[in-house]
Motif scaffolding. Structure first.
Motif, PDB file in Angstrom:
ATOM      1  N   TYR A   8      -1.116   9.568  -3.618  1.00  0.00           N
ATOM      2  CA  TYR A   8      -0.422   8.289  -3.734  1.00  0.00           C
ATOM      3  C   TYR A   8      -1.083   7.455  -4.832  1.00  0.00           C
ATOM      4  CZ  TYR A   8       2.342   4.331  -2.480  1.00  0.00           C
ATOM      5  OH  TYR A   8       3.253   3.314  -2.541  1.00  0.00           O
ATOM      6  N   TYR A  19       9.412  -8.666   2.695  1.00  0.00           N
ATOM      7  CA  TYR A  19      10.720  -8.041   2.914  1.00  0.00           C
ATOM      8  C   TYR A  19      11.295  -8.537   4.237  1.00  0.00           C
ATOM      9  CZ  TYR A  19       9.371  -5.212  -0.992  1.00  0.00           C
ATOM     10  OH  TYR A  19       8.988  -4.822  -2.245  1.00  0.00           O
ATOM     11  N   GLY A  53       0.855  -2.170   2.650  1.00  0.00           N
ATOM     12  CA  GLY A  53       0.580  -2.710   1.317  1.00  0.00           C
ATOM     13  C   GLY A  53      -0.427  -3.849   1.388  1.00  0.00           C
ATOM     14  N   ASN A  76      -5.212   1.990   1.699  1.00  0.00           N
ATOM     15  CA  ASN A  76      -5.807   1.421   0.486  1.00  0.00           C
ATOM     16  C   ASN A  76      -6.722   0.264   0.884  1.00  0.00           C
ATOM     17  OD1 ASN A  76      -6.276  -0.118  -1.865  1.00  0.00           O
ATOM     18  ND2 ASN A  76      -4.525   0.863  -2.854  1.00  0.00           N
ATOM     19  N   TRP A 100      -6.670   2.515   7.454  1.00  0.00           N
ATOM     20  CA  TRP A 100      -6.584   3.894   7.939  1.00  0.00           C
ATOM     21  C   TRP A 100      -5.457   4.630   7.221  1.00  0.00           C
ATOM     22  CZ3 TRP A 100      -6.194   2.666  13.919  1.00  0.00           C
ATOM     23  CH2 TRP A 100      -7.455   2.264  14.380  1.00  0.00           C
ATOM     24  N   SER A 101      -5.663   5.923   7.063  1.00  0.00           N
ATOM     25  CA  SER A 101      -4.549   6.773   6.636  1.00  0.00           C
ATOM     26  C   SER A 101      -3.659   7.004   7.862  1.00  0.00           C
ATOM     27  CB  SER A 101      -5.083   8.117   6.127  1.00  0.00           C
ATOM     28  OG  SER A 101      -5.668   8.806   7.214  1.00  0.00           O
ATOM     29  N   PHE A 102      -2.489   7.582   7.625  1.00  0.00           N
ATOM     30  CA  PHE A 102      -1.612   7.875   8.770  1.00  0.00           C
ATOM     31  C   PHE A 102      -2.303   8.873   9.706  1.00  0.00           C
ATOM     32  CE2 PHE A 102       1.900   7.069   5.470  1.00  0.00           C
ATOM     33  CZ  PHE A 102       1.839   5.700   5.691  1.00  0.00           C
ATOM     34  N   HIS A 121       8.301   0.287   5.319  1.00  0.00           N
ATOM     35  CA  HIS A 121       9.160  -0.089   4.198  1.00  0.00           C
ATOM     36  C   HIS A 121       8.629   0.546   2.922  1.00  0.00           C
ATOM     37  CE1 HIS A 121      12.008  -2.396   1.872  1.00  0.00           C
ATOM     38  NE2 HIS A 121      11.020  -2.609   1.001  1.00  0.00           N
ATOM     39  N   GLY A 122       9.477   1.285   2.238  1.00  0.00           N
ATOM     40  CA  GLY A 122       9.076   1.860   0.958  1.00  0.00           C
ATOM     41  C   GLY A 122       7.957   2.867   1.101  1.00  0.00           C
ATOM     42  N   VAL A 127       5.577   9.810   0.138  1.00  0.00           N
ATOM     43  CA  VAL A 127       4.456  10.506   0.777  1.00  0.00           C
ATOM     44  C   VAL A 127       4.807  11.981   1.002  1.00  0.00           C
ATOM     45  CG1 VAL A 127       3.523   8.414   1.857  1.00  0.00           C
ATOM     46  CG2 VAL A 127       5.171   9.827   3.122  1.00  0.00           C
TER      47      VAL A 127
HETATM   48  C1  LIG Z   1       5.482   1.381  -1.658  1.00  0.00           C
HETATM   49  S1  LIG Z   1       4.136   0.737  -0.780  1.00  0.00           S
HETATM   50  C2  LIG Z   1       4.934  -0.309   0.403  1.00  0.00           C
HETATM   51  C3  LIG Z   1       4.033  -1.398   0.896  1.00  0.00           C
HETATM   52  C4  LIG Z   1       4.642  -2.359   1.913  1.00  0.00           C
HETATM   53  N1  LIG Z   1       5.245  -1.629   3.007  1.00  0.00           N
HETATM   54  C5  LIG Z   1       5.632  -3.290   1.262  1.00  0.00           C
HETATM   55  O1  LIG Z   1       6.826  -3.060   1.458  1.00  0.00           O
HETATM   56  O2  LIG Z   1       5.235  -4.223   0.575  1.00  0.00           O
HETATM   57  C6  LIG Z   1       3.583   2.090   0.217  1.00  0.00           C
HETATM   58  C7  LIG Z   1       2.245   1.841   0.873  1.00  0.00           C
HETATM   59  O3  LIG Z   1       1.925   2.980   1.686  1.00  0.00           O
HETATM   60  C8  LIG Z   1       0.520   3.211   1.609  1.00  0.00           C
HETATM   61  N2  LIG Z   1       0.274   4.640   1.923  1.00  0.00           N
HETATM   62  C9  LIG Z   1       0.732   5.715   1.222  1.00  0.00           C
HETATM   63  N3  LIG Z   1       0.313   6.851   1.803  1.00  0.00           N
HETATM   64  C10 LIG Z   1      -0.404   6.494   2.901  1.00  0.00           C
HETATM   65  C11 LIG Z   1      -1.107   7.245   3.913  1.00  0.00           C
HETATM   66  N4  LIG Z   1      -1.134   8.575   3.908  1.00  0.00           N
HETATM   67  N5  LIG Z   1      -1.744   6.554   4.888  1.00  0.00           N
HETATM   68  C12 LIG Z   1      -1.711   5.182   4.897  1.00  0.00           C
HETATM   69  N6  LIG Z   1      -1.082   4.440   3.954  1.00  0.00           N
HETATM   70  C13 LIG Z   1      -0.426   5.083   2.978  1.00  0.00           C
HETATM   71  C14 LIG Z   1       0.151   2.830   0.195  1.00  0.00           C
HETATM   72  O4  LIG Z   1      -1.208   2.480   0.042  1.00  0.00           O
HETATM   73  C15 LIG Z   1       1.099   1.652  -0.092  1.00  0.00           C
HETATM   74  O5  LIG Z   1       0.484   0.419   0.149  1.00  0.00           O
END
Ligand SMILES: C[S@@+](CC[C@H](N)C(=O)[O-])C[C@H]1O[C@@H](n2cnc3c(N)ncnc32)[C@H](O)[C@@H]1O
Length: 508
Positions: A8, A19, A53, A76, A100-102, A121-122, A127
């Motif tokens: 990512y 949102y 995010g 992040n 945490w990661s998922f 969202h988004g 992923v």
């Molecule tokens: C496109 S952004 C959307 C952020 C937020 N949902 C928004 O709409 O403002 C996707 C988010 O997913 C997080 N993300 C991506 N892969 C992830 C994972 N494996 N575990 C946790 N977070 C993750 C990223 O760090 C990023 O902040």
């Protein structure tokens, strides 16, 4: 860059943005207005955003719903630190964040409460399949029976013509790195190839306009949309199939006009879909996406769906209050939906908007104002206005403190050049999206300089100048009187109308 990012993009942080579709109040209205029973959102309900995010949505919703508890999870750590800082500055004790990661969230799910709502969202498009699995297992483990999942993603067929451009952008990125520089470079390359007669670009009728629009977007947006290792638009049926693994059924769309047959397809296509799909809602939804070339879906799934019968539906809506979210003079009765603009009915919409100009009113009262008092017609009219963000469902504000504190923090951030696009509207249990001139006007009002537009503009100019922000218009820098006059023009819509609307929503 560390090895934690699972492909990512983390080089550029995700833009802070609010949102409104994530708001529990919106999800609840979307469910009720399409005939489904939402979970009860009384005190103590629980909400989790996966991939939160910068945590703007979680913080705003926590401030707007002080009786509930909100959790934001994102791997992040820089973003989570920002999210926590915002929560701490506004003393939001119901906003919790985990870096945490998922996968970690799944492992540590016991440390979390069971959730009434889980929102993404988004996330899904960007992923890996493995992450998608982890998300589903997390939902399976933590969502309450009767709970809702909100999930948005890039969808097909709308993204089909952009697939190869995205591939090209990602390939260039893997070759040159530099997430900041790739957007301009790949857009220039696409233009050169187009000019040189490359057939791919010539064959995609909508692509040129899309690429021109992309030039106006920030590098951060470009990087998050196009440069991740994983990027996959989905057909609706694929997502519905995966959701079923976590015992989730498709309820409805959070984009309210998507659920209105007359707005989502031509009449002729609607007849074909009804004949072909019958009671198969999933197949009908997929066919609708083909009928309107859907590019982005905002879906609500339920763990166990319960239909509201029409009587229950109208009884549950009868006492619901609504308020204007824009000044009456700005309200339009043309609504932009999946098939373009749809005209509202003046005889129905005007009495509703005129009544709301005098203050909030209940569904029951508004229904009484329209021809024949037809509740289904009233509901459709109100749903269109909610879709267009011209009105909002509202309730009494019990504890305005958290919203007031967060709004002060958001305005202080704007004064020193950090712009969030939102202010908390506690009466609507959500946030309202605002622009720079709105924020300057809100700063002037909050600082006691809101009695006179010229004075508010002078104050706005002082805020911008003190923080080193220059004002440009038509390629020229504006200073002193010219700048103040220009700002007065920009701030006039907020000053002359939106302020009153915000007061009704508890923003100021
Ligand atoms: C496109 S952004 C959307 C952020 C937020 N949902 C928004 O709409 O403002 C996707 C988010 O997913 C997080 N993300 C991506 N892969 C992830 C994972 N494996 N575990 C946790 N977070 C993750 C990223 O760090 C990023 O902040």
């Amino acid at each position: 860059m560390g090895g934690w990012n699972e492909g990512y993009t983390t080089e550029l942080q995700y833009t802070p943005y609010f949102y409104s579709e994530l708001a529990p109040a919106h999800l609840s209205f979307a469910a009720r207005s399409t005939g489904w029973r939402p979970p009860s959102l009384g005190d103590g309900f629980t909400f989790c955003e996966l991939g939160c995010g910068q945590g703007v949505s979680v913080n705003v919703l926590a401030a707007a719903n002080p009786g509930a508890s909100f959790w934001g999870i994102d791997f992040n750590p820089a973003q989570i630190a920002n999210a926590r800082e915002l929560a701490a500055a506004a003393q939001l004790d119901n906003a919790h964040f985990r870096d945490w990661s998922f996968a970690q969230a799944l492992e540590r799910a016991d440390e979390l409460p069971a959730f009434d709502i889980i929102a993404l969202h988004g996330v899904l498009t960007w992923v890996s399949d493995e992450n998608f699995d982890q998300v589903l297992r997390f939902i399976d483990r933590t969502l309450k029976a009767g709970g809702l999942v909100y999930v948005s993603y890039n969808s097909l067929p709308g993204w089909s013509e952009t697939l190869s451009f995205r591939h090209m952008a990602h390939q260039l990125f893997t070759r040159v790195g530099d997430a900041d520089g790739v957007p301009t470079r790949v857009l220039d390359l696409a233009q050169r190839l187009t000019d040189a007669g490359a057939v791919y670009f010539a064959k995609q009728s909508g692509l040129g306009g899309k690429l021109a629009h992309l030039r106006t977007q920030s590098s951060a947006y470009f990087a998050h949309e196009y440069l991740n290792s994983h990027w996959r638009p989905f057909h609706f049926t694929e997502v519905a199939g995966r959701m079923a693994e976590a015992r989730l059924d498709y309820m409805t769309s959070a984009t309210l006009m998507d659920s209105m047959t007359e707005a989502a397809t031509t009449t002729a296509a609607a007849a074909i879909i009804a004949e072909e799909a019958g009671n198969d809602r999933i197949w009908a939804e997929q066919l609708r996406d083909l009928a309107n070339n859907k590019t982005f879906r905002r879906d609500i799934y339920g763990r166990g769906l319960n239909r509201l019968n029409p009587v229950d539906q109208f009884l549950s809506l009868r006492e619901q209050q609504f308020a204007l979210a824009v000044p009456r003079a700005d309200a339009k009765i043309a609504f932009v939906g999946p098939m373009g603009e749809m005209a509202g009915e003046a005889a129905v919409h005007h009495p509703i908007l005129d009544r709301l100009a005098a203050g909030p009113a209940s569904f029951g009262e508004l229904q009484g104002l329209i021809p024949a008092s037809n509740p289904a017609v009233a509901l459709q009219a109100l749903a269109l206005l909610v879709h267009a963000k011209q009105i909002l469902p509202v309730q009494e504000v019990v504890d305005p403190g958290p919203a007031q504190r967060l709004n002060q923090v958001l305005l202080s951030a704007y004064r020193v050049g950090r712009s969030y696009n939102v202010l908390v509207a506690p009466a609507a249990r959500t946030g309202v999206v605002v622009g720079s001139a709105d924020l300057l006007t809100a700063c002037a009002v909050a600082d006691g300089r809101g009695d006179d537009l010229a004075d508010a503009a002078a104050y706005g100019y002082a805020i911008l100048s003190t923080s080193g922000r220059l004002l440009h218009h038509e390629g020229r820098q504006l200073v002193d009187d010219e700048a103040r006059a220009y700002l007065a023009e920009q701030m006039a819509p907020a000053f002359n109308g939106r302020i009153d609307v915000w007061r009704n929503l508890g923003v100021l």
